[in-house]
Design a protein around this motif. Structure first.
Motif, PDB file in Angstrom:
ATOM      1  N   UNK A  87      -2.050   9.432   0.109  1.00 26.88           N
ATOM      2  CA  UNK A  87      -0.715  10.038   0.259  1.00 26.88           C
ATOM      3  C   UNK A  87       0.168   9.227   1.174  1.00 26.88           C
ATOM      4  N   UNK A  88      -0.295   8.977   2.606  1.00 25.82           N
ATOM      5  CA  UNK A  88       0.246   8.408   3.757  1.00 25.82           C
ATOM      6  C   UNK A  88       0.437   6.995   3.087  1.00 25.82           C
ATOM      7  N   UNK A  89      -0.408   6.022   2.791  1.00 22.88           N
ATOM      8  CA  UNK A  89      -0.104   4.828   2.211  1.00 22.88           C
ATOM      9  C   UNK A  89       1.175   4.584   1.405  1.00 22.88           C
ATOM     10  N   UNK A  90       0.932   5.635   0.330  1.00 25.29           N
ATOM     11  CA  UNK A  90       2.114   5.747  -0.675  1.00 25.29           C
ATOM     12  C   UNK A  90       3.364   5.835  -0.127  1.00 25.29           C
ATOM     13  N   UNK A  91       3.427   6.842   0.726  1.00 27.56           N
ATOM     14  CA  UNK A  91       4.709   7.226   1.402  1.00 27.56           C
ATOM     15  C   UNK A  91       5.224   5.994   2.256  1.00 27.56           C
ATOM     16  N   UNK A  92       4.225   5.420   3.043  1.00 29.88           N
ATOM     17  CA  UNK A  92       4.628   4.324   3.925  1.00 29.88           C
ATOM     18  C   UNK A  92       5.030   3.193   2.843  1.00 29.88           C
ATOM     19  N   UNK A  93       4.594   2.710   1.696  1.00 28.85           N
ATOM     20  CA  UNK A  93       5.111   1.816   0.922  1.00 28.85           C
ATOM     21  C   UNK A  93       6.705   2.158   0.369  1.00 28.85           C
ATOM     22  N   UNK A  94       6.621   3.479   0.002  1.00 32.40           N
ATOM     23  CA  UNK A  94       8.205   3.910  -0.586  1.00 32.40           C
ATOM     24  C   UNK A  94       9.004   4.072   0.454  1.00 32.40           C
ATOM     25  N   UNK A  95       8.733   4.282   1.769  1.00 28.41           N
ATOM     26  CA  UNK A  95       9.917   4.031   2.928  1.00 28.41           C
ATOM     27  C   UNK A  95      10.275   2.587   3.176  1.00 28.41           C
TER      28      UNK A  95
END
Length: 258
Positions: A189-197
């Protein structure tokens, strides 16, 4: 071996293609019958052709690499800082309850709402993009790691204590490993959030390169084939990262659920 591979392809690969093929067919129909005006929705052939040209000509790669590097930096910072904090929070109910409101408050606040704060602190540059993405990913990783530690199986913890293990050994050798399945959820989830941001930051904070900058540039000159193609490429990056973390989880957490 060949039979096993054939069975895997039948169970996983073919069903996995149903969704993408159905989506492309629906897209083709919507374009053909003008459910959406072609000026706003180019056809899939045009879009994938533009994407393929960008890949072959190499114009896509600098932006893709820039976004991947920013996402990687943010994720590494979040993971290195988040996992130890999550382990400490999960192992101490008193500390967790003392900080739960603060962490949950920021976790519930949209990352985009934090852009002005990070711009004031880090300025307009790479640091602000990476920092806000790392902060967003850090919160997710901390909570999932803490939940994993708190939900560690009591029987294993009790068995370690009966055998004379110290609190530090219980934390390091039992709780940490018991928390890994949930920690990997937090990492994905963290890497997905980082990519989106990072994508959003490239669009609105300001950037000379990156997939977000590419999408905005294409939209401003009304190159919709390029815009949709870049969006598809960005989605493929996120999907590939997710698959990679699932593979790592299966490799490192073989005992999950046992």
């Amino acid at each position: 071996m060949m039979a096993n591979r054939s069975a895997w392809r039948t169970r996983v690969v073919r069903p996995g293609l149903i969704g993408p093929i159905g989506l492309v067919l629906l897209w083709s129909v919507a374009h053909s019958v003008h459910w959406v005006t072609p000026r706003l929705l180019p056809g899939p052939l045009e879009t994938f052709g533009t994407l393929w040209s960008s890949v072959v000509q190499g114009t896509l790669w600098p932006d893709l690499v820039a976004t991947a590097l920013r996402t990687g930096y943010a994720f590494v910072i979040a993971a290195v800082a988040g996992i130890p904090v999550g382990v400490v929070l999960g192992s101490s109910p008193v500390i967790y309850r003392s900080t739960e409101f603060i962490i949950d408050f920021f976790r519930s606040t949209p990352a985009t709402a934090m852009f002005p704060l990070f711009l004031l602190v880090f300025g307009i540059g790479e640091e602000s993009k990476v920092a806000v993405a790392a902060f967003s990913a850090w919160l997710v990783i901390v909570f999932n790691t803490a939940y994993g530690v708190m939900n560690a199986r009591k029987t294993r913890i009790l068995a370690a204590r009966v055998m004379g293990a110290s609190d530090w050994r219980v934390l390091r050798d039992v709780m940490f490993y018991e928390s890994l399945p949930q920690t990997f959820v937090g990492l994905r989830l963290g890497v997905s959030y980082a990519l989106v941001v990072i994508i959003v930051a490239e669009m609105f904070i300001g950037s000379s390169d990156g997939m977000g900058r590419r999408i905005i540039d294409a939209e401003q000159v009304y190159d919709l084939g390029q815009m949709y193609g870049t969006i598809i490429a960005t989605g493929c990056i996120g999907y590939a990262i997710n698959l990679g973390f699932l593979a790592l989880e299966r490799f490192f957490v073989k005992w999950s659920g046992k």
